[in-house]
Design a protein around this motif. Sequence first.
Motif, mmCIF file in Angstrom:
data_model
loop_
_atom_site.group_PDB
_atom_site.id
_atom_site.type_symbol
_atom_site.label_atom_id
_atom_site.label_comp_id
_atom_site.label_asym_id
_atom_site.label_seq_id
_atom_site.Cartn_x
_atom_site.Cartn_y
_atom_site.Cartn_z
ATOM 1 N N SER A 268 22.271 77.953 -37.692
ATOM 2 C CA SER A 268 21.386 76.950 -37.089
ATOM 3 C C SER A 268 22.117 76.178 -35.999
ATOM 4 N N THR A 269 23.406 75.954 -36.195
ATOM 5 C CA THR A 269 24.134 75.101 -35.255
ATOM 6 C C THR A 269 25.059 75.882 -34.332
ATOM 7 N N THR A 417 25.422 76.806 -47.724
ATOM 8 C CA THR A 417 26.168 78.029 -48.034
ATOM 9 C C THR A 417 27.562 77.633 -48.534
HETATM 10 P P1 ATP Z 1 25.057 76.912 -39.734
HETATM 11 O O1 ATP Z 1 25.965 76.185 -40.668
HETATM 12 O O2 ATP Z 1 25.544 78.259 -39.320
HETATM 13 O O3 ATP Z 1 24.578 76.069 -38.583
HETATM 14 P P2 ATP Z 1 22.944 76.388 -41.655
HETATM 15 O O4 ATP Z 1 23.565 75.043 -41.800
HETATM 16 O O5 ATP Z 1 21.469 76.460 -41.402
HETATM 17 O O6 ATP Z 1 23.702 77.253 -40.539
HETATM 18 P P3 ATP Z 1 22.883 76.975 -44.475
HETATM 19 O O7 ATP Z 1 24.130 76.870 -45.240
HETATM 20 O O8 ATP Z 1 21.932 78.076 -44.839
HETATM 21 O O9 ATP Z 1 23.258 77.232 -42.969
HETATM 22 O O10 ATP Z 1 22.048 75.644 -44.561
HETATM 23 C C1 ATP Z 1 22.536 74.412 -45.043
HETATM 24 C C2 ATP Z 1 21.840 73.274 -44.332
HETATM 25 O O11 ATP Z 1 20.415 73.329 -44.580
HETATM 26 C C3 ATP Z 1 22.233 71.912 -44.799
HETATM 27 O O12 ATP Z 1 23.421 71.482 -44.183
HETATM 28 C C4 ATP Z 1 21.015 71.065 -44.374
HETATM 29 O O13 ATP Z 1 21.062 70.758 -42.999
HETATM 30 C C5 ATP Z 1 19.862 72.004 -44.627
HETATM 31 N N1 ATP Z 1 19.265 71.794 -45.961
HETATM 32 C C6 ATP Z 1 19.342 72.610 -47.030
HETATM 33 N N2 ATP Z 1 18.629 72.138 -48.068
HETATM 34 C C7 ATP Z 1 18.087 70.965 -47.673
HETATM 35 C C8 ATP Z 1 17.254 69.972 -48.300
HETATM 36 N N3 ATP Z 1 16.794 70.112 -49.543
HETATM 37 N N4 ATP Z 1 16.935 68.890 -47.574
HETATM 38 C C9 ATP Z 1 17.376 68.738 -46.316
HETATM 39 N N5 ATP Z 1 18.150 69.629 -45.673
HETATM 40 C C10 ATP Z 1 18.505 70.738 -46.330
#
Ligand code: ATP
Length: 650
Positions: A268-269, A417
């Motif tokens: 995402s980032t 993750t």
């Molecule tokens: P990357 O780290 O590569 O940018 P990503 O952060 O989307 O990708 P994930 O580990 O899949 O990768 O997602 C974790 C993120 O998702 C959290 O840091 C938060 O921003 C968001 N998130 C997950 N669950 C929730 C929730 N219940 N409420 C709010 N945000 C959430």
Amino acid sequence: MSEVHVHKVQPAWRERALIDNETYQKWYAESVADPERFWAEHGKRIDWFKPYGKVKNTTFDAPVSIKWFEDGELNVSHNCIDRHLATRGDHVAIIWEGDDPAEDRKITYRELHEQVCRLANVLKKHGVRRGDRVTIYMPMIPEAAYAMLACTRVGAVHSVVFGGFSPDSLAGRIVDAESTFVITADEGLRGGKAIPLKENTDKAVDIAARHHVMVKNVLVVRRTGGRIGWADGRDLWYHEETAAVSADNEPERMNAEDPLFILYTSGSTGKPKGVLHTSGGYLVYASMTHQYVFDYHDGDIYWCTADVGWVTGHSYILYGPLANGATTLMFEGVPNYPSVSRFWEVVDKHKVNIFYTAPTAIRALMGAGDAPVKNTSRRSLRVLGSVGEPINPEAWEWYFNVVGDGNVPIVDTWWQTETGGILITPLPGATDLKAGSATRPFFGVQPQLVDNEGKVLEGATDGNLCIVDSWPGQMRTVYGDHERFVQTYFSTYKGKYFTGDGCRRDADGYYWITGRVDDVINVSGHRMGTAEVESALVSHPKVSEAAVVGYPHDIKGQGIYCYVTLMAGEQGSDELRKELVAHVRKEIGAIASPDKLQFAPGLPKTRSGKIMRRILRKIAEDDFGALGDTSTLADPAVVDDLVTNRQNKK
Ligand code: ATP
Ligand code: MG
């Protein structure tokens, strides 16, 4: 701010629950006062070939090092399968629901054992050893679970790549993990469409070779029988190989800190990070959170709709549920095929008790109205869950009132993750719910909010979310790049794990994730989370989804740019635009008044369904040339469309 709705724990939830509020308070206090003792006790929930003597050995200060149960020995597949054979060998471990509603299968723990043993023997026969990395690029079929478990059985490290990724993305992950064995299928099937997994793998293997990573074998599951290319000597049929080996296999004795899997974040980032998890602590944490967060009882039918390609699929389709001897449902399809009632039809068909999905799915289904839900019974449901993004209060209330008929608790689970398991969440029998809040920390989790200078903020406040001490499920490193691990998570605020998320804590000590810190908007000196403005927009009856970003503004510093997707059947107009701006002003105040509002038929999302605000920010800034890493985007056409509309307005 619009009024916060509190939903008290209902008597029926409390009566059934494993944990009530008193127990939560007591255990939580113990878990932070003496983590050694707390986890020494709860580490026993899994089977150890050699018990651990040492429980916790972690430091967030340089040199950062995280070890749990470090002298213990175990095997993850033994814990997920073998140890259940004596008591529940004939219970269903996996219910598989195909893309086509006419197709399903039930796999008992005994059958799972045989399948995993055979595949483990195939891996060994082809030279896969402890510590080797195996890439798994599969549709949502039981063989994906067998593949992951077989890796853990022989001590190999799996790297699951979501089946929706392109050959380039797959190749990048094969190269980064230096993986020489790939498990895939001829084709995947989603929403009636075939996905050329083997063809993508062939391309990826060629690309990897150009980067000097030579894949030795590709093991292929026959899913559709579609035509595929074949490289003799390299490619192997799954059904032939597994039929030719013994159904007995002794699991390897692994150290608690031996790597279990590598998994790349959603992106995402920016460029995804290769998150490394290890065996003992991860399994303790995944199984414990699965049990208490979902209030899982023996015999419950549990369904998490994620793909095994994401961490949610790892921890809460596979490892947590199977370690607990649960029946876990694995769904090959999509929420809107053959119709938008599919989720609820599957719930009724298999009498699902616990249902866990993502806000992106909830918002999409909400956009299609109540009728497709109300057509179904859903009487079996006892817990609903949400994960992946902040859930807007509007979508939360719809999930609660329409899907749950107002009598099923929702657990809004915040985690990453990197965290391996859920960190902030309600517990169904213990926590009064507030729509849109992930509420309180799980046992052993110590959140802290800090300002940009790292000053600790107390009480009701807004800040950057850090975690101050380790928990067993925490990632151990970025694969092959410990320095990146330290830099990314421990350098912003010394001695703390920085999550990258912004967060508000209210007067009751409840946590509200406000979005990613990078996405925070600063309007005339007022800091605003994207989630808040988006929620205000989504609370308008004509809006189904919204994404909000900041853009440079001469006077305010940053202006508010909103992208809005309307409910099915609604039309964008200047009048509606004015109405929505007025609506946000009413909900939040003049300070949050949108400066620009663009109607968007679709929003750019990662393949796990998260809105990619960094791309929207670029479009709002008219910086079309620098959209950054878009390899994890689900539908690149959405971006072209947004750019065209944006440009037309100039
Ligand atoms: P990357 O780290 O590569 O940018 P990503 O952060 O989307 O990708 P994930 O580990 O899949 O990768 O997602 C974790 C993120 O998702 C959290 O840091 C938060 O921003 C968001 N998130 C997950 N669950 C929730 C929730 N219940 N409420 C709010 N945000 C959430
Ligand atoms: Mg992240």
